[in-house]
Enzyme design. Structure first.
Site, mmCIF file in Angstrom:
data_model
loop_
_atom_site.group_PDB
_atom_site.id
_atom_site.type_symbol
_atom_site.label_atom_id
_atom_site.label_comp_id
_atom_site.label_asym_id
_atom_site.label_seq_id
_atom_site.Cartn_x
_atom_site.Cartn_y
_atom_site.Cartn_z
ATOM 1 N N ASP A 52 0.822 -1.209 0.000
ATOM 2 C CA ASP A 52 0.000 0.000 0.000
ATOM 3 C C ASP A 52 0.856 1.259 0.000
ATOM 4 O OD1 ASP A 52 -2.362 -1.287 0.032
ATOM 5 O OD2 ASP A 52 -2.844 -0.876 2.131
ATOM 6 N N LYS A 73 -4.562 2.983 -3.166
ATOM 7 C CA LYS A 73 -5.917 3.322 -3.623
ATOM 8 C C LYS A 73 -5.898 4.646 -4.364
ATOM 9 C CE LYS A 73 -8.341 0.232 -1.123
ATOM 10 N NZ LYS A 73 -8.272 0.401 0.324
ATOM 11 N N MET A 186 -7.260 8.876 9.391
ATOM 12 C CA MET A 186 -7.929 9.370 8.172
ATOM 13 C C MET A 186 -8.862 10.546 8.468
ATOM 14 S SD MET A 186 -8.880 5.751 6.346
ATOM 15 C CE MET A 186 -9.263 4.850 7.839
HETATM 16 N N1 SAH Z 1 -3.549 0.060 9.212
HETATM 17 C C1 SAH Z 1 -3.028 1.375 9.475
HETATM 18 C C2 SAH Z 1 -4.077 2.442 9.282
HETATM 19 C C3 SAH Z 1 -4.615 2.534 7.871
HETATM 20 S S1 SAH Z 1 -5.751 3.846 7.662
HETATM 21 C C4 SAH Z 1 -2.446 1.404 10.895
HETATM 22 O O1 SAH Z 1 -2.652 0.471 11.675
HETATM 23 O O2 SAH Z 1 -1.769 2.379 11.228
HETATM 24 C C5 SAH Z 1 -4.703 5.137 7.068
HETATM 25 C C6 SAH Z 1 -4.489 6.191 8.118
HETATM 26 O O3 SAH Z 1 -3.568 5.732 9.094
HETATM 27 C C7 SAH Z 1 -3.885 7.467 7.605
HETATM 28 O O4 SAH Z 1 -4.857 8.295 7.003
HETATM 29 C C8 SAH Z 1 -3.354 8.070 8.884
HETATM 30 O O5 SAH Z 1 -4.398 8.629 9.645
HETATM 31 C C9 SAH Z 1 -2.866 6.832 9.612
HETATM 32 N N2 SAH Z 1 -1.415 6.590 9.426
HETATM 33 C C10 SAH Z 1 -0.834 5.460 9.032
HETATM 34 N N3 SAH Z 1 0.513 5.576 9.043
HETATM 35 C C11 SAH Z 1 0.773 6.819 9.464
HETATM 36 C C12 SAH Z 1 1.977 7.550 9.707
HETATM 37 N N4 SAH Z 1 3.197 7.026 9.501
HETATM 38 N N5 SAH Z 1 1.862 8.828 10.153
HETATM 39 C C13 SAH Z 1 0.661 9.373 10.390
HETATM 40 N N6 SAH Z 1 -0.500 8.736 10.169
HETATM 41 C C14 SAH Z 1 -0.458 7.476 9.725
#
Ligand code: SAH
Length: 260
Positions: A52, A73, A186
């Site tokens: 992703d 996406k 998000m």
């Molecule tokens: N599975 C992921 C989340 C996916 S949804 C997890 O467990 O972290 C995607 C959202 O995750 C992004 O829009 C943001 O809000 C957050 N996110 C994921 N990685 C991030 C990062 N390195 N820094 C800040 N936000 C992050």
């Protein structure tokens, strides 16, 4: 002792990654130091990696010459894209490949990992889930915000801001009433809707709040403000996705823990 020595002493034999299997794995928030041993070893063994947009370059580099397929996406048609991704996973598995489906953070935290796992079950493709560190925990720790702190909170809410302002939106007022910190994934785009909804639900506009962009990576930036001012401050700083929002007293620990 070196890292190689430590790994040599490690009495851990990862499960066999068999041809035709899909492993649904979490790459953590970005810093390769947040990878689990199982994910690291899966990266070494996979025939193809389907990743992703949130998976960091530092992590992808580990895959070396392994086949890499981007499955980020595109905006607009998430469900069609999702169908396409699962079709690709099933196709690669049926070709007899060891398929590593790599997602940012943890695959089962707002990552649609559950949907992909269901599609694999329905297609009778053997799969396994390798958890990862979710950004909502590791990303906060990285900027000195403890997810729980005795005397401040007894629970923490992980929420998605994706549907704010739609019919499928969360009841933000109900979340506000818990008085517990809320970590919003998000949510950046909808922050101007979410913040007033929380205030309307009873959270003080002066509640400490922060936004963390690209947590744990070299591009990390943090803006600390209050619930009432965070949307403006984040916009002023030009904060963009991926970003986490955190609202609650735990944010105020940062100043003390960072010694600033
Ligand atoms: N599975 C992921 C989340 C996916 S949804 C997890 O467990 O972290 C995607 C959202 O995750 C992004 O829009 C943001 O809000 C957050 N996110 C994921 N990685 C991030 C990062 N390195 N820094 C800040 N936000 C992050």
């Amino acid at each position: 002792m070196s890292l190689a020595d430590a790994i040599a002493r490690l009495d851990h034999r990862p499960k066999d990654f068999l041809p035709g299997h899909v492993w649904l794995a979490g790459a953590g928030p970005g810093d390769p130091g947040c990878l689990t041993l199982d994910v690291l070893s899966a990266l070494a063994e996979a025939d193809c990696v389907v990743y992703d947009a949130l998976v960091s370059e530092a992590v992808l580099r580990i895959a070396g010459t392994t086949e890499l397929h981007f499955a980020g996406k595109r905006g607009g048609k998430p469900s069609t894209d999702q169908e396409d991704i699962t079709k690709r996973l099933i196709g690669f598995a049926r070709e007899g490949k060891r398929v590593l489906r790599l997602k940012g953070g943890d695959p089962y935290v707002f990552g649609r990992g559950g949907e992909e796992a269901l599609a694999l079950v329905r297609a009778k493709i053997p799969f396994r889930v390798l958890p990862g560190l979710t950004s909502g925990f590791a990303g906060l720790a990285g900027v000195n915000i403890p997810v729980t702190m005795r005397g401040i909170n007894k629970a923490v809410v992980l929420a998605t801001g994706h549907a704010a302002g739609t019919d499928e939106d969360l009841d933000w007022a109900a979340l506000a009433k818990t008085g517990q910190p809320i970590v919003v994934y998000m949510g950046l785009k909808n922050l101007p809707l979410i913040a007033p909804a929380l205030v309307a639900g009873g959270l003080a506009a002066t509640t400490p709040a922060a936004v963390i962009e690209h947590a744990t990576t070299p591009r990390e930036r943090v803006v600390v403000a209050t619930l009432g001012t965070l949307a403006d401050e984040a916009a002023k700083a030009g904060i963009a996705a991926p970003a986490l929002i955190v609202i609650g007293g735990i944010v105020s620990m940062r100043a003390e823990l960072a010694g600033r």
